[in-house]
Motif scaffolding. Structure first.
Motif, short mmCIF file in Angstrom:
data_model
loop_
_atom_site.label_atom_id
_atom_site.label_comp_id
_atom_site.label_asym_id
_atom_site.label_seq_id
_atom_site.Cartn_x
_atom_site.Cartn_y
_atom_site.Cartn_z
N ALA A 41 0.82 -1.32 0.05
CA ALA A 41 0.13 0.26 -0.01
C ALA A 41 0.68 1.48 0.00
O ALA A 41 0.63 2.13 -0.73
N ALA A 42 1.93 1.21 0.72
CA ALA A 42 2.91 2.42 0.76
C ALA A 42 3.44 2.63 -0.69
O ALA A 42 3.65 3.76 -0.99
N LYS A 43 3.94 1.49 -1.06
CA LYS A 43 4.63 1.58 -2.51
C LYS A 43 3.42 2.29 -3.67
O LYS A 43 3.85 2.94 -4.33
N LYS A 44 2.45 1.89 -3.35
CA LYS A 44 1.21 2.37 -4.28
C LYS A 44 1.11 3.95 -3.95
O LYS A 44 1.05 4.55 -5.11
N ALA A 45 1.17 4.22 -2.74
CA ALA A 45 0.86 5.64 -2.54
C ALA A 45 2.15 6.45 -2.91
O ALA A 45 2.05 7.74 -3.39
#
Length: 202
Positions: A41-45
């Motif tokens: 999720a952090a990578k996507k953000a």
């Protein structure tokens, strides 16, 4: 992964070999799957920002208020690390230390911290720029130099608006936790303190 957090929940940690002798600790229960999901999720953000998100672990044991940073780890290591929380840094180092990883004491000169045994760490965080704490950066730098310890630094980002106060500049892209460990070991980096470049005394 933080082992302490404002949203911490009680988690019963069993013995290293999963036998009885559980100990109650305040810990955020993070499974490898949950940590990996949060990382994705952090990578996507971060997409399109130029930032790269990699795994690192910050852990605190029940023996005192010290925090430790671990790089050169995978999501599969997290469960074992959590089980070692009741046993302290010395046992943790014996069980977790590999040629690929590094284990650092975070902000060792803040109030309330106890210096870790030198045979239980690879280095210390020297530049910790959290605005709410005096991390005694100069003392940490001297101590690291006197004991030939690896050094790291960071913003210790928590409140909004408090970001990019301490970066580590490298000559290469950092793709994973193992890259961070390797770069810290080779000492091929500079600290960037809000735009001012600092050569670590290493």
């Amino acid at each position: 992964m933080h082992t302490t957090n404002t949203a911490a929940i009680p988690y019963t940690v069993g013995a290293k070999n999963d036998e009885a002798k559980p100990a109650e600790v305040e810990a955020v229960r993070v499974s490898a799957d949950a940590a990996e999901g949060a990382s994705e999720a952090a990578k996507k953000a971060a997409e399109g920002t130029g930032m790269n998100v990699v795994l690192g672990v910050e852990i605190r044991f029940t023996e005192n208020a010290n925090d430790y940073l671990v790089y050169g780890v995978s999501f599969g290591d997290i469960e074992k690390m959590i089980r070692l929380i009741p046993y302290g840094i010395t046992e943790f180092y014996k069980e977790i230390k590999t040629r690929e990883n590094i284990i650092l004491q975070a902000h060792p000169f803040r109030n309330g911290m106890t210096l870790a045994p030198l045979d239980s760490i690879d280095g210390i965080e020297t530049f910790n720029m959290h605005p709410g704490h005096n991390s005694r950066v100069a003392v940490a730098c001297r101590y690291a130099a006197e004991h030939s310890l690896l050094v790291s630094g960071g913003t210790d980002y928590h409140p909004p608006g408090h970001h990019a106060m301490c970066l580590m500049r490298t000559n290469e892209r950092v793709d994973d936790s193992y890259d961070i460990a390797r770069i810290l070991k080779t000492k091929d980096f500079l600290f960037d303190l809000s735009g001012a470049l600092v050569i670590p005394r290493i």
